[in-house]
Write a protein that holds these residues in place. Structure first.
Motif, mmCIF file in Angstrom:
data_model
loop_
_atom_site.group_PDB
_atom_site.id
_atom_site.type_symbol
_atom_site.label_atom_id
_atom_site.label_comp_id
_atom_site.label_asym_id
_atom_site.label_seq_id
_atom_site.Cartn_x
_atom_site.Cartn_y
_atom_site.Cartn_z
ATOM 1 N N ILE A 155 86.421 8.874 78.358
ATOM 2 C CA ILE A 155 87.135 8.307 79.500
ATOM 3 C C ILE A 155 88.268 7.425 78.976
ATOM 4 O O ILE A 155 88.046 6.546 78.136
ATOM 5 C CB ILE A 155 86.182 7.460 80.384
ATOM 6 N N ALA A 184 77.427 2.624 86.290
ATOM 7 C CA ALA A 184 76.825 1.285 86.374
ATOM 8 C C ALA A 184 76.748 0.827 87.824
ATOM 9 O O ALA A 184 77.593 1.190 88.649
ATOM 10 C CB ALA A 184 77.665 0.306 85.558
ATOM 11 N N ARG A 206 72.868 -13.592 89.426
ATOM 12 C CA ARG A 206 72.635 -13.067 88.078
ATOM 13 C C ARG A 206 72.189 -14.176 87.125
ATOM 14 O O ARG A 206 71.212 -14.043 86.395
ATOM 15 C CB ARG A 206 73.965 -12.517 87.538
ATOM 16 N N GLU A 266 67.035 2.782 79.966
ATOM 17 C CA GLU A 266 68.410 2.884 80.471
ATOM 18 C C GLU A 266 69.373 2.724 79.291
ATOM 19 O O GLU A 266 70.465 3.279 79.281
ATOM 20 C CB GLU A 266 68.652 1.774 81.506
ATOM 21 N N SER A 301 70.895 -9.251 74.910
ATOM 22 C CA SER A 301 70.104 -8.148 75.485
ATOM 23 C C SER A 301 71.078 -7.018 75.802
ATOM 24 O O SER A 301 72.270 -7.121 75.504
ATOM 25 C CB SER A 301 69.413 -8.602 76.779
ATOM 26 N N ALA A 302 70.552 -5.973 76.425
ATOM 27 C CA ALA A 302 71.451 -4.925 76.932
ATOM 28 C C ALA A 302 71.199 -4.764 78.428
ATOM 29 O O ALA A 302 71.272 -3.668 78.971
ATOM 30 C CB ALA A 302 71.232 -3.625 76.177
ATOM 31 N N ILE A 338 79.307 13.015 81.115
ATOM 32 C CA ILE A 338 80.357 12.681 80.140
ATOM 33 C C ILE A 338 79.883 12.879 78.696
ATOM 34 O O ILE A 338 80.594 13.455 77.867
ATOM 35 C CB ILE A 338 80.849 11.232 80.382
ATOM 36 N N TYR A 360 80.818 8.704 67.479
ATOM 37 C CA TYR A 360 80.185 8.206 68.704
ATOM 38 C C TYR A 360 81.184 7.284 69.385
ATOM 39 O O TYR A 360 81.846 6.479 68.726
ATOM 40 C CB TYR A 360 78.889 7.443 68.358
ATOM 41 N N ILE A 361 81.297 7.436 70.707
ATOM 42 C CA ILE A 361 82.240 6.605 71.475
ATOM 43 C C ILE A 361 81.492 5.397 72.037
ATOM 44 O O ILE A 361 80.388 5.547 72.577
ATOM 45 C CB ILE A 361 82.827 7.414 72.664
ATOM 46 N N THR A 362 82.084 4.229 71.917
ATOM 47 C CA THR A 362 81.488 3.050 72.559
ATOM 48 C C THR A 362 82.549 2.332 73.389
ATOM 49 O O THR A 362 83.754 2.572 73.230
ATOM 50 C CB THR A 362 80.925 2.036 71.535
ATOM 51 N N GLY A 363 82.046 1.448 74.248
ATOM 52 C CA GLY A 363 82.941 0.578 75.009
ATOM 53 C C GLY A 363 82.711 -0.833 74.505
ATOM 54 O O GLY A 363 83.072 -1.180 73.382
HETATM 55 C C1 LIG Z 1 73.340 -9.216 80.525
HETATM 56 C C2 LIG Z 1 73.570 -7.787 80.933
HETATM 57 C C3 LIG Z 1 73.533 -7.439 82.273
HETATM 58 C C4 LIG Z 1 73.736 -6.110 82.665
HETATM 59 N N1 LIG Z 1 73.700 -5.804 83.992
HETATM 60 C C5 LIG Z 1 73.907 -4.530 84.382
HETATM 61 C C6 LIG Z 1 73.888 -4.189 85.770
HETATM 62 O O1 LIG Z 1 73.722 -5.021 86.654
HETATM 63 N N2 LIG Z 1 74.083 -2.886 86.099
HETATM 64 C C7 LIG Z 1 74.294 -1.916 85.163
HETATM 65 O O2 LIG Z 1 74.469 -0.751 85.529
HETATM 66 N N3 LIG Z 1 74.320 -2.223 83.842
HETATM 67 C C8 LIG Z 1 74.137 -3.489 83.431
HETATM 68 N N4 LIG Z 1 74.162 -3.796 82.094
HETATM 69 C C9 LIG Z 1 74.326 -2.724 81.092
HETATM 70 C C10 LIG Z 1 75.782 -2.431 80.674
HETATM 71 O O3 LIG Z 1 76.594 -3.576 80.820
HETATM 72 C C11 LIG Z 1 76.357 -1.265 81.478
HETATM 73 O O4 LIG Z 1 75.628 -0.078 81.257
HETATM 74 C C12 LIG Z 1 77.829 -1.007 81.124
HETATM 75 O O5 LIG Z 1 78.360 -0.085 82.029
HETATM 76 C C13 LIG Z 1 78.013 -0.465 79.700
HETATM 77 O O6 LIG Z 1 79.397 -0.513 79.405
HETATM 78 P P1 LIG Z 1 79.920 -0.674 77.902
HETATM 79 O O7 LIG Z 1 81.391 -0.636 77.934
HETATM 80 O O8 LIG Z 1 79.304 -1.853 77.272
HETATM 81 O O9 LIG Z 1 79.371 0.669 77.277
HETATM 82 P P2 LIG Z 1 78.590 0.872 75.901
HETATM 83 O O10 LIG Z 1 77.321 0.113 75.934
HETATM 84 O O11 LIG Z 1 79.497 0.631 74.760
HETATM 85 O O12 LIG Z 1 78.272 2.431 76.010
HETATM 86 C C14 LIG Z 1 77.396 2.914 77.005
HETATM 87 C C15 LIG Z 1 77.524 4.444 77.050
HETATM 88 O O13 LIG Z 1 78.829 4.776 77.519
HETATM 89 C C16 LIG Z 1 79.510 5.624 76.592
HETATM 90 N N5 LIG Z 1 80.926 5.231 76.619
HETATM 91 C C17 LIG Z 1 81.437 3.977 76.525
HETATM 92 N N6 LIG Z 1 82.778 4.003 76.681
HETATM 93 C C18 LIG Z 1 83.115 5.302 76.862
HETATM 94 C C19 LIG Z 1 84.358 5.987 77.076
HETATM 95 N N7 LIG Z 1 85.521 5.345 77.140
HETATM 96 N N8 LIG Z 1 84.323 7.341 77.219
HETATM 97 C C20 LIG Z 1 83.153 8.027 77.146
HETATM 98 N N9 LIG Z 1 81.964 7.435 76.946
HETATM 99 C C21 LIG Z 1 81.941 6.090 76.820
HETATM 100 C C22 LIG Z 1 78.822 5.390 75.249
HETATM 101 O O14 LIG Z 1 78.901 6.548 74.439
HETATM 102 C C23 LIG Z 1 77.389 5.086 75.670
HETATM 103 O O15 LIG Z 1 76.652 6.280 75.796
HETATM 104 C C24 LIG Z 1 73.977 -5.118 81.680
HETATM 105 C C25 LIG Z 1 74.033 -5.477 80.328
HETATM 106 C C26 LIG Z 1 73.839 -6.799 79.948
HETATM 107 C C27 LIG Z 1 73.924 -7.167 78.493
#
Ligand SMILES: Cc1cc2nc3c(=O)[nH]c(=O)nc-3n(C[C@H](O)[C@H](O)[C@H](O)COP(=O)(O)OP(=O)(O)OC[C@H]3O[C@@H](n4cnc5c(N)ncnc54)[C@H](O)[C@@H]3O)c2cc1C
Length: 306
Positions: free
Chosen positions: A190, A143, A216, A299, A226-227, A183, A66-69
């Motif tokens: 990515i 996002a 915010r 979400e 939280s997420a 994706i 599983y891929i994470t960021g």
């Molecule tokens: C306090 C708070 C506020 C937030 N506000 C917003 C907001 O205003 N708007 C919003 O849209 N979101 C918001 N979020 C949610 C989150 O930050 C977003 O969805 C963000 O884009 C997730 O990025 P991440 O790198 O943490 O991804 P992760 O949570 O690690 O992964 C999310 C998804 O992306 C995939 N992924 C991650 N990296 C890659 C990669 N390189 N290639 C392929 N797939 C990948 C993962 O498999 C997973 O399915 C918020 C979260 C928090 C905690």
């Protein structure tokens, strides 16, 4: 990992090289919910080659991966993930501006990317500066905030395809729509993103970012893990308002609570398990459906078995 054995781990260690590799790693350390069990193997890939070789190895050996960021949109099961989790959060080889284009490796946070744009007098990314995700995760999720989203500024990406090829794809090939892309379905990773921004006034861009970030901090329960928004915005409604109307403000299950500050957020009030969070999400969905007839769709992304 079903086929977890020393030979596999040694092979993956070789592939990982200097990248961080951890065994039986608690995912509570890598998610903003601060909950979740262990991943058999957790790797923070530092370069594209490690991403490609690790994914190729997993595919060849039928190892689930599983891929994470940054883990800011994930709920990982308390039972963890049997397999390998590869984070792209350490992929940081490129962060550069060329005219109106900003190119960033997948691991940069949106805050760093937006600040780089602002420093160079490029506007259009202000909305993203307070989203605590990485560029890779933000592209995956499309996002967005305050009336804009990644789709509006993304020009192209460098990605790893499921067949192992690395190529550049136009943004339109990702089928971005509200908090969605192809994706995951196409098992793409990515690696880098090119954003097309607009020349603007540096001071005004920074001012706008500061204003949105203050908004915010005022409206969101940022003192608790939280997420972000737990649910997608249902057509014609706001999830938070529906949840409040259903009488769930402050409602808790175990350590998970509907935030009193913003009902759209499920927070970890302290020592919440992922099951607490998951059960609360289910309870909210059921209650809102009965109360308003609206179906809420999460979400956040679930990882592992629930
Ligand atoms: C306090 C708070 C506020 C937030 N506000 C917003 C907001 O205003 N708007 C919003 O849209 N979101 C918001 N979020 C949610 C989150 O930050 C977003 O969805 C963000 O884009 C997730 O990025 P991440 O790198 O943490 O991804 P992760 O949570 O690690 O992964 C999310 C998804 O992306 C995939 N992924 C991650 N990296 C890659 C990669 N390189 N290639 C392929 N797939 C990948 C993962 O498999 C997973 O399915 C918020 C979260 C928090 C905690």
């Amino acid at each position: 990992m079903e086929n977890k054995n020393k030979i596999y781990i040694d092979a993956i260690k070789k592939i990982a090289g200097s990248s961080k590799l951890l065994k039986d790693e608690p995912m509570s350390r890598h998610t903003t919910f601060k909950a979740g069990g262990t991943a058999d193997i957790y790797i923070e890939a530092e370069n594209e080659e490690t991403v490609k070789k690790t994914v190729d190895f997993c595919r060849l050996n039928n190892i689930d991966y599983y891929i994470t960021g940054n883990g800011s949109n994930l709920l990982v099961s308390d039972d963890g993930f049997r397999g390998l989790i590869l984070s792209t959060a350490a992929l940081k080889d490129t962060l550069e501006v060329n005219g109106e284009y900003l190119t960033c490796s997948a691991g940069y946070t949106l805050a760093v990317a937006a600040n780089k744009a602002a420093e160079n007098g490029l506007g259009g990314m202000e909305f993203a500066s307070g989203i605590p995700g990485s560029v890779g995760g933000a592209v995956f999720m499309n996002a967005g905030a305050y009336g804009s989203e990644i789709e509006n500024i993304l020009q192209s990406v460098r990605l790893l395809e499921a067949d192992g090829t690395i190529r550049t794809a136009d943004a339109c090939e990702l089928e971005l729509s509200y908090r969605s892309s192809n994706i995951g379905a196409l098992s793409r990773v990515i690696l880098r993103a090119d954003f097309k921004l607009k020349k603007g006034d540096k001071a005004l861009i920074s001012e706008k970012m500061a204003e949105l970030n203050l908004k915010r901090r005022t409206k969101q329960p940022l003192d608790y893990p939280s997420a972000g928004s737990t649910f997608k915005r249902p057509d014609g409604y706001f999830a938070g308002a529906l949840i409040e109307k259903a009488g769930l403000k402050g409602f808790s299950i175990g350590g998970a609570q509907v935030s009193e500050k913003h009902c759209g957020f499920v927070i970890n009030k302290g020592n919440a398990t992922s099951s607490d969070i998951f059960n609360l999400i289910k309870h909210i969905q059921k209650t809102v459906l009965i109360n308003s007839g609206v179906e809420l769709t999460p979400e956040i992304r679930l990882v592992g078995k629930f």
